[in-house]
Scaffold this motif. Structure first.
Motif, PDB file in Angstrom:
ATOM      1  N   GLN A  56       0.836  -1.202   0.000  1.00 17.80           N
ATOM      2  CA  GLN A  56       0.000   0.000   0.000  1.00 17.80           C
ATOM      3  C   GLN A  56       0.877   1.260   0.000  1.00 17.80           C
ATOM      4  O   GLN A  56       0.593   2.214  -0.725  1.00 17.80           O
ATOM      5  CB  GLN A  56      -0.932   0.012   1.209  1.00 17.80           C
ATOM      6  CG  GLN A  56      -2.000  -1.053   1.188  1.00 17.80           C
ATOM      7  CD  GLN A  56      -2.961  -0.897   0.031  1.00 17.80           C
ATOM      8  OE1 GLN A  56      -2.842  -1.573  -0.972  1.00 17.80           O
ATOM      9  NE2 GLN A  56      -3.909   0.000   0.155  1.00 17.80           N
ATOM     10  N   ASP A  57       1.924   1.262   0.810  1.00 17.18           N
ATOM     11  CA  ASP A  57       2.818   2.423   0.866  1.00 17.18           C
ATOM     12  C   ASP A  57       3.459   2.706  -0.486  1.00 17.18           C
ATOM     13  O   ASP A  57       3.614   3.869  -0.879  1.00 17.18           O
ATOM     14  CB  ASP A  57       3.910   2.213   1.919  1.00 17.18           C
ATOM     15  CG  ASP A  57       3.396   2.347   3.342  1.00 17.18           C
ATOM     16  OD1 ASP A  57       2.272   2.854   3.525  1.00 17.18           O
ATOM     17  OD2 ASP A  57       4.117   1.930   4.267  1.00 17.18           O
ATOM     18  N   ILE A  58       3.826   1.667  -1.182  1.00 13.05           N
ATOM     19  CA  ILE A  58       4.486   1.849  -2.480  1.00 13.05           C
ATOM     20  C   ILE A  58       3.525   2.451  -3.497  1.00 13.05           C
ATOM     21  O   ILE A  58       3.893   3.355  -4.248  1.00 13.05           O
ATOM     22  CB  ILE A  58       5.086   0.526  -2.954  1.00 13.05           C
ATOM     23  CG1 ILE A  58       6.343   0.307  -2.142  1.00 13.05           C
ATOM     24  CG2 ILE A  58       5.374   0.536  -4.443  1.00 13.05           C
ATOM     25  CD1 ILE A  58       6.961  -0.974  -2.190  1.00 13.05           C
ATOM     26  N   PHE A  59       2.297   1.994  -3.493  1.00 15.42           N
ATOM     27  CA  PHE A  59       1.320   2.584  -4.408  1.00 15.42           C
ATOM     28  C   PHE A  59       0.974   4.015  -3.996  1.00 15.42           C
ATOM     29  O   PHE A  59       0.770   4.881  -4.852  1.00 15.42           O
ATOM     30  CB  PHE A  59       0.069   1.706  -4.526  1.00 15.42           C
ATOM     31  CG  PHE A  59       0.257   0.563  -5.479  1.00 15.42           C
ATOM     32  CD1 PHE A  59       0.177   0.774  -6.853  1.00 15.42           C
ATOM     33  CD2 PHE A  59       0.546  -0.712  -5.024  1.00 15.42           C
ATOM     34  CE1 PHE A  59       0.360  -0.264  -7.750  1.00 15.42           C
ATOM     35  CE2 PHE A  59       0.739  -1.758  -5.916  1.00 15.42           C
ATOM     36  CZ  PHE A  59       0.659  -1.531  -7.276  1.00 15.42           C
ATOM     37  N   SER A  64       1.573   9.844  -4.980  1.00 13.01           N
ATOM     38  CA  SER A  64       1.994  11.142  -4.438  1.00 13.01           C
ATOM     39  C   SER A  64       3.202  11.731  -5.174  1.00 13.01           C
ATOM     40  O   SER A  64       3.365  12.951  -5.198  1.00 13.01           O
ATOM     41  CB  SER A  64       2.268  11.042  -2.936  1.00 13.01           C
ATOM     42  OG  SER A  64       3.355  10.189  -2.693  1.00 13.01           O
ATOM     43  N   ARG A  65       4.008  10.895  -5.812  1.00 10.80           N
ATOM     44  CA  ARG A  65       5.182  11.381  -6.550  1.00 10.80           C
ATOM     45  C   ARG A  65       4.943  11.380  -8.065  1.00 10.80           C
ATOM     46  O   ARG A  65       5.875  11.476  -8.839  1.00 10.80           O
ATOM     47  CB  ARG A  65       6.392  10.494  -6.204  1.00 10.80           C
ATOM     48  CG  ARG A  65       6.771  10.556  -4.725  1.00 10.80           C
ATOM     49  CD  ARG A  65       7.919   9.643  -4.368  1.00 10.80           C
ATOM     50  NE  ARG A  65       9.074   9.936  -5.191  1.00 10.80           N
ATOM     51  CZ  ARG A  65      10.012   9.040  -5.514  1.00 10.80           C
ATOM     52  NH1 ARG A  65       9.901   7.802  -5.070  1.00 10.80           N
ATOM     53  NH2 ARG A  65      11.029   9.372  -6.262  1.00 10.80           N
ATOM     54  N   ALA A  81      11.088  -0.930  -5.516  1.00  6.70           N
ATOM     55  CA  ALA A  81      10.487  -0.252  -4.366  1.00  6.70           C
ATOM     56  C   ALA A  81      10.130  -1.251  -3.268  1.00  6.70           C
ATOM     57  O   ALA A  81      10.376  -0.994  -2.083  1.00  6.70           O
ATOM     58  CB  ALA A  81       9.258   0.537  -4.800  1.00  6.70           C
ATOM     59  N   ILE A  82       9.582  -2.390  -3.653  1.00  8.50           N
ATOM     60  CA  ILE A  82       9.254  -3.437  -2.669  1.00  8.50           C
ATOM     61  C   ILE A  82      10.529  -3.901  -1.975  1.00  8.50           C
ATOM     62  O   ILE A  82      10.596  -3.961  -0.740  1.00  8.50           O
ATOM     63  CB  ILE A  82       8.548  -4.643  -3.343  1.00  8.50           C
ATOM     64  CG1 ILE A  82       7.137  -4.266  -3.793  1.00  8.50           C
ATOM     65  CG2 ILE A  82       8.532  -5.871  -2.431  1.00  8.50           C
ATOM     66  CD1 ILE A  82       6.131  -4.083  -2.690  1.00  8.50           C
ATOM     67  N   ARG A  83      11.540  -4.225  -2.752  1.00  5.89           N
ATOM     68  CA  ARG A  83      12.801  -4.707  -2.179  1.00  5.89           C
ATOM     69  C   ARG A  83      13.371  -3.684  -1.203  1.00  5.89           C
ATOM     70  O   ARG A  83      13.730  -4.033  -0.068  1.00  5.89           O
ATOM     71  CB  ARG A  83      13.798  -4.985  -3.302  1.00  5.89           C
ATOM     72  CG  ARG A  83      15.116  -5.524  -2.791  1.00  5.89           C
ATOM     73  CD  ARG A  83      16.156  -5.613  -3.878  1.00  5.89           C
ATOM     74  NE  ARG A  83      16.435  -4.266  -4.354  1.00  5.89           N
ATOM     75  CZ  ARG A  83      16.744  -3.971  -5.605  1.00  5.89           C
ATOM     76  NH1 ARG A  83      16.796  -4.909  -6.508  1.00  5.89           N
ATOM     77  NH2 ARG A  83      16.999  -2.735  -5.957  1.00  5.89           N
ATOM     78  N   ASN A  84      13.444  -2.434  -1.603  1.00  8.46           N
ATOM     79  CA  ASN A  84      14.014  -1.408  -0.737  1.00  8.46           C
ATOM     80  C   ASN A  84      13.188  -1.205   0.527  1.00  8.46           C
ATOM     81  O   ASN A  84      13.750  -1.054   1.615  1.00  8.46           O
ATOM     82  CB  ASN A  84      14.157  -0.091  -1.504  1.00  8.46           C
ATOM     83  CG  ASN A  84      15.198  -0.178  -2.601  1.00  8.46           C
ATOM     84  OD1 ASN A  84      16.049  -1.057  -2.616  1.00  8.46           O
ATOM     85  ND2 ASN A  84      15.124   0.740  -3.545  1.00  8.46           N
ATOM     86  N   ASN A  85      11.870  -1.219   0.394  1.00  7.35           N
ATOM     87  CA  ASN A  85      11.016  -1.053   1.573  1.00  7.35           C
ATOM     88  C   ASN A  85      11.071  -2.254   2.496  1.00  7.35           C
ATOM     89  O   ASN A  85      10.986  -2.105   3.714  1.00  7.35           O
ATOM     90  CB  ASN A  85       9.572  -0.749   1.150  1.00  7.35           C
ATOM     91  CG  ASN A  85       9.397   0.706   0.792  1.00  7.35           C
ATOM     92  OD1 ASN A  85       9.238   1.546   1.666  1.00  7.35           O
ATOM     93  ND2 ASN A  85       9.453   1.014  -0.485  1.00  7.35           N
ATOM     94  N   VAL A  86      11.219  -3.434   1.947  1.00  4.09           N
ATOM     95  CA  VAL A  86      11.375  -4.625   2.785  1.00  4.09           C
ATOM     96  C   VAL A  86      12.670  -4.519   3.592  1.00  4.09           C
ATOM     97  O   VAL A  86      12.687  -4.768   4.791  1.00  4.09           O
ATOM     98  CB  VAL A  86      11.357  -5.921   1.929  1.00  4.09           C
ATOM     99  CG1 VAL A  86      11.891  -7.107   2.722  1.00  4.09           C
ATOM    100  CG2 VAL A  86       9.950  -6.204   1.433  1.00  4.09           C
TER     101      VAL A  86
END
Length: 193
Positions: A56-59, A64-65, A81-86
């Motif tokens: 959800q944060d990535i979407f 927003s960007r 983005a998923i990899r970095n956020n994980v």
């Protein structure tokens, strides 16, 4: 306005439509890629709630960007983005990836041309760190982590007390942890490129 049922629309067109505040373009990308992004997060976290939160944060970040974000490939963007956020979540929660898991991630990233080189470099540095341990610590470390012997089996094999094995393991693990943490960060930074 784009119909939400039209999944054949090009991703680049949808990204351009998002830049003019077309929410239906965003919803179409969301519907098209949410499950794929969630599965990528879940595969690494093995926690449904955190995987949903990260997805959800990535979407949310994508929306927003939307005005300044340059995305060549939506799946590649989401995967990175998923990899970095994980990894950020793991660091925040003080959960760390084991070396075999990190190497598996490197193998999964094999679409990058230099991943094999990075894996070899990581292993060379890891082996050099192990070889830099004092002789007794190195022997015990290799028996424990390379040959998967228990501390009791190592003590019997080397004819020393189990407490000595545990103490030597503790010292070697602490010594290697600091160096491997730095090496791990270097690998993560490289993967985040």
């Amino acid at each position: 306005m784009i119909r939400s049922t039209d999944s054949s629309i090009d991703d680049q067109y949808l990204l351009e439509q998002m830049k003019i505040d077309d929410e239906s373009a965003f919803h179409l990308l969301y519907e098209k890629y949410w499950e794929q992004a969630y599965n990528a997060a879940y595969k690494r976290l093995k926690d449904a709630d955190y995987a949903k939160d990260i997805t959800q944060d990535i979407f949310l970040q994508l929306w927003s960007r939307r005005y300044d974000l340059q995305v060549a490939s939506v799946p590649a963007y989401l995967y990175t983005a998923i990899r970095n956020n994980v990894f950020k979540w793991m660091e925040k929660e003080q959960r760390f990836t084991t070396i075999p898991d990190l190497l598996e991630i490197l193998v999964q990233e094999s679409d990058q041309a230099d991943v094999e080189l990075l894996r070899k470099e990581f292993m060379l540095k890891y082996e050099a760190l192990v070889d830099s341990l004092p002789s007794s610590q190195r022997t015990i470390f290799k028996l424990r982590f390379h040959e998967d012997l228990s501390t009791k089996e190592i003590a019997e094999k080397l004819d020393i007390s189990r407490k000595t094995v545990q103490n030597q393991l503790g010292k070697s693990v602490n010594q290697l942890r600091d160096s491997l943490d730095l090496l791990y960060i270097v690998v993560l930074l490289h993967l985040g490129k």
